[in-house]
Design a protein around this motif. Structure first.
Motif, PDB file in Angstrom:
ATOM      1  N   ARG A   1       0.831  -1.216   0.000  1.00 59.38           N
ATOM      2  CA  ARG A   1       0.000   0.000   0.000  1.00 59.38           C
ATOM      3  C   ARG A   1       0.857   1.253   0.000  1.00 59.38           C
ATOM      4  NH1 ARG A   1      -3.128  -3.165   3.551  1.00 59.38           N
ATOM      5  NH2 ARG A   1      -2.095  -2.245   5.352  1.00 59.38           N
ATOM      6  N   GLU A   2       1.916   1.253   0.812  1.00 55.80           N
ATOM      7  CA  GLU A   2       2.804   2.412   0.875  1.00 55.80           C
ATOM      8  C   GLU A   2       3.500   2.643  -0.465  1.00 55.80           C
ATOM      9  OE1 GLU A   2       5.319   1.383   4.154  1.00 55.80           O
ATOM     10  OE2 GLU A   2       3.841   2.024   5.660  1.00 55.80           O
ATOM     11  N   GLY A   3       3.922   1.567  -1.106  1.00 52.30           N
ATOM     12  CA  GLY A   3       4.584   1.668  -2.409  1.00 52.30           C
ATOM     13  C   GLY A   3       3.651   2.243  -3.468  1.00 52.30           C
ATOM     14  N   ILE A   4       2.411   1.801  -3.458  1.00 51.66           N
ATOM     15  CA  ILE A   4       1.424   2.312  -4.414  1.00 51.66           C
ATOM     16  C   ILE A   4       1.161   3.786  -4.149  1.00 51.66           C
ATOM     17  CG2 ILE A   4      -1.016   2.195  -5.089  1.00 51.66           C
ATOM     18  CD1 ILE A   4      -0.776  -0.890  -4.725  1.00 51.66           C
ATOM     19  N   GLN A   5       1.042   4.153  -2.876  1.00 52.18           N
ATOM     20  CA  GLN A   5       0.822   5.568  -2.521  1.00 52.18           C
ATOM     21  C   GLN A   5       1.973   6.431  -3.015  1.00 52.18           C
ATOM     22  OE1 GLN A   5       0.282   5.770   1.720  1.00 52.18           O
ATOM     23  NE2 GLN A   5      -1.626   6.893   1.537  1.00 52.18           N
ATOM     24  N   LEU A   6       3.199   5.987  -2.792  1.00 49.36           N
ATOM     25  CA  LEU A   6       4.385   6.728  -3.217  1.00 49.36           C
ATOM     26  C   LEU A   6       4.441   6.831  -4.738  1.00 49.36           C
ATOM     27  CD1 LEU A   6       6.967   8.128  -2.288  1.00 49.36           C
ATOM     28  CD2 LEU A   6       8.111   5.910  -2.380  1.00 49.36           C
ATOM     29  N   ALA A   7       4.169   5.732  -5.422  1.00 49.95           N
ATOM     30  CA  ALA A   7       4.182   5.742  -6.891  1.00 49.95           C
ATOM     31  C   ALA A   7       3.115   6.683  -7.433  1.00 49.95           C
ATOM     32  CB  ALA A   7       3.971   4.321  -7.420  1.00 49.95           C
ATOM     33  N   ARG A   8       1.945   6.690  -6.806  1.00 53.39           N
ATOM     34  CA  ARG A   8       0.889   7.623  -7.231  1.00 53.39           C
ATOM     35  C   ARG A   8       1.336   9.062  -7.053  1.00 53.39           C
ATOM     36  NH1 ARG A   8      -4.157   4.384  -4.912  1.00 53.39           N
ATOM     37  NH2 ARG A   8      -4.777   3.373  -6.844  1.00 53.39           N
ATOM     38  N   ALA A   9       1.958   9.358  -5.908  1.00 51.46           N
ATOM     39  CA  ALA A   9       2.426  10.718  -5.624  1.00 51.46           C
ATOM     40  C   ALA A   9       3.465  11.167  -6.655  1.00 51.46           C
ATOM     41  CB  ALA A   9       3.012  10.798  -4.219  1.00 51.46           C
ATOM     42  N   GLN A  10       4.222  10.218  -7.174  1.00 47.74           N
ATOM     43  CA  GLN A  10       5.238  10.525  -8.191  1.00 47.74           C
ATOM     44  C   GLN A  10       4.685  10.425  -9.609  1.00 47.74           C
ATOM     45  OE1 GLN A  10       8.376   7.745  -7.278  1.00 47.74           O
ATOM     46  NE2 GLN A  10       9.073   8.917  -5.506  1.00 47.74           N
ATOM     47  N   GLY A  11       3.391  10.113  -9.719  1.00 44.89           N
ATOM     48  CA  GLY A  11       2.760  10.021 -11.033  1.00 44.89           C
ATOM     49  C   GLY A  11       3.121   8.774 -11.809  1.00 44.89           C
ATOM     50  N   LYS A  12       3.619   7.750 -11.137  1.00 48.53           N
ATOM     51  CA  LYS A  12       4.057   6.518 -11.806  1.00 48.53           C
ATOM     52  C   LYS A  12       3.017   5.413 -11.770  1.00 48.53           C
ATOM     53  CE  LYS A  12       8.905   7.320 -10.754  1.00 48.53           C
ATOM     54  NZ  LYS A  12      10.060   6.834 -10.020  1.00 48.53           N
ATOM     55  N   TYR A  13       1.966   5.618 -10.992  1.00 52.87           N
ATOM     56  CA  TYR A  13       0.947   4.576 -10.849  1.00 52.87           C
ATOM     57  C   TYR A  13      -0.412   5.243 -10.869  1.00 52.87           C
ATOM     58  CZ  TYR A  13      -1.654   0.626  -8.852  1.00 52.87           C
ATOM     59  OH  TYR A  13      -2.538  -0.398  -8.640  1.00 52.87           O
ATOM     60  N   ALA A  14      -1.220   4.841 -11.804  1.00 53.82           N
ATOM     61  CA  ALA A  14      -2.544   5.451 -11.920  1.00 53.82           C
ATOM     62  C   ALA A  14      -3.652   4.451 -11.625  1.00 53.82           C
ATOM     63  CB  ALA A  14      -2.721   6.019 -13.322  1.00 53.82           C
ATOM     64  N   GLY A  15      -3.288   3.239 -11.254  1.00 53.73           N
ATOM     65  CA  GLY A  15      -4.296   2.217 -10.999  1.00 53.73           C
ATOM     66  C   GLY A  15      -4.786   1.604 -12.297  1.00 53.73           C
ATOM     67  N   ARG A  16      -5.841   0.837 -12.176  1.00 52.14           N
ATOM     68  CA  ARG A  16      -6.409   0.208 -13.364  1.00 52.14           C
ATOM     69  C   ARG A  16      -7.021   1.244 -14.275  1.00 52.14           C
ATOM     70  NH1 ARG A  16     -10.230  -4.685 -11.702  1.00 52.14           N
ATOM     71  NH2 ARG A  16     -11.371  -3.969 -13.508  1.00 52.14           N
TER      72      ARG A  16
END
Length: 186
Positions: free
Chosen positions: A124-139
C-alpha cells in the motif's frame, strides 16, 4: 496414517517440490489445492478435514501452505486436535503432538500473520508513493462504447440497471459509478 496437504496460490504454479517432500516423509495420501489460502474455503482442504481420523497426522511443507492467517490456522489445528489428529509442519519443525510444538505453532502463526500484514502495508505504501510521483494510476477504466446511450435508456426507465450493465458487459456497481461520472443530462 500420514496425510499430506499441498497448496499453491494459482493453477499455474507447480506442486512438485511439495509433493516430493511428502513422498520423502512417507505420506500415504495427498490433498492438493491450487488456489489462494486467504480463507479455508478450499475444496481439497475441506475433503481432507472430513477424511482424517483419530491417530492420523496431517503433514504440510510450511504453515503458510495450510493457512494464511493466525485465526484460520489455529481453528484448523483445533479441529484436528478435537478429532485426535496430529499436525506437522516440516519447514518450521512443528509437531503438535508435543506441548512445545503446540506453543511453537501459536508463535509461528502470529509471526506469519505479522509478516503478511507487513507485506500488505509495504505494498500500500509503495502504491501511494508511486501515485504521488505520477508513476501509478491504478487500473484503466474499462471502455464502455454506448455508455451514454444506455445510461439515457436507463434514466428513461427503458432498461433496468441490471439490463444496462449486462448490455455494457460490466457489473451493476461499475455501471452506477460510470453513470455518476457522466455529465448530467439536461
Amino acid at each position: 496414517m500420514k496425510i499430506g496437504y499441498v497448496r499453491v496460490s494459482t493453477p499455474e504454479q507447480n506442486t512438485l517440490r511439495q509433493e516430493v517432500l511428502m513422498e520423502q516423509l512417507g505420506v500415504e495420501q495427498i490433498y492438493v489445492d491450487r488456489m489462494s489460502g486467504k480463507d479455508t474455503q478450499r475444496p481439497q482442504l475441506q475433503k481432507m478435514m472430513e477424511f482424517v481420523r483419530r491417530g492420523d497426522t496431517v503433514v504440510v511443507e510450511s504453515i503458510s501452505r495450510f493457512a494464511r492467517n493466525t485465526r484460520d490456522l489455529l481453528e484448523l489445528v483445533e479441529r484436528l486436535r478435537q478429532k485426535e489428529v496430529g499436525f506437522v509442519s516440516q519447514k518450521e519443525a512443528i509437531d503438535t503432538a508435543t506441548p512445545a510444538g503446540q506453543f511453537m505453532l501459536t508463535v509461528f502463526a502470529a509471526v506469519a500473520q505479522l509478516e503478511r500484514d507487513y507485506i500488505l502495508q509495504r505494498q500500500r505504501e509503495g502504491i501511494q508513493l508511486a501515485r504521488a510521483q505520477g508513476k501509478y494510476a491504478g487500473r484503466r477504466p474499462m471502455e464502455a462504447p454506448g455508455l451514454e446511450r444506455v445510461a439515457h435508456q436507463w434514466r428513461e426507465g427503458e432498461l433496468s440497471a441490471v439490463q444496462a450493465a449486462k448490455k455494457l458487459g460490466m457489473s451493476r456497481a461499475t455501471f452506477y459509478r460510470r453513470v455518476k461520472d457522466l455529465q448530467p443530462e439536461k
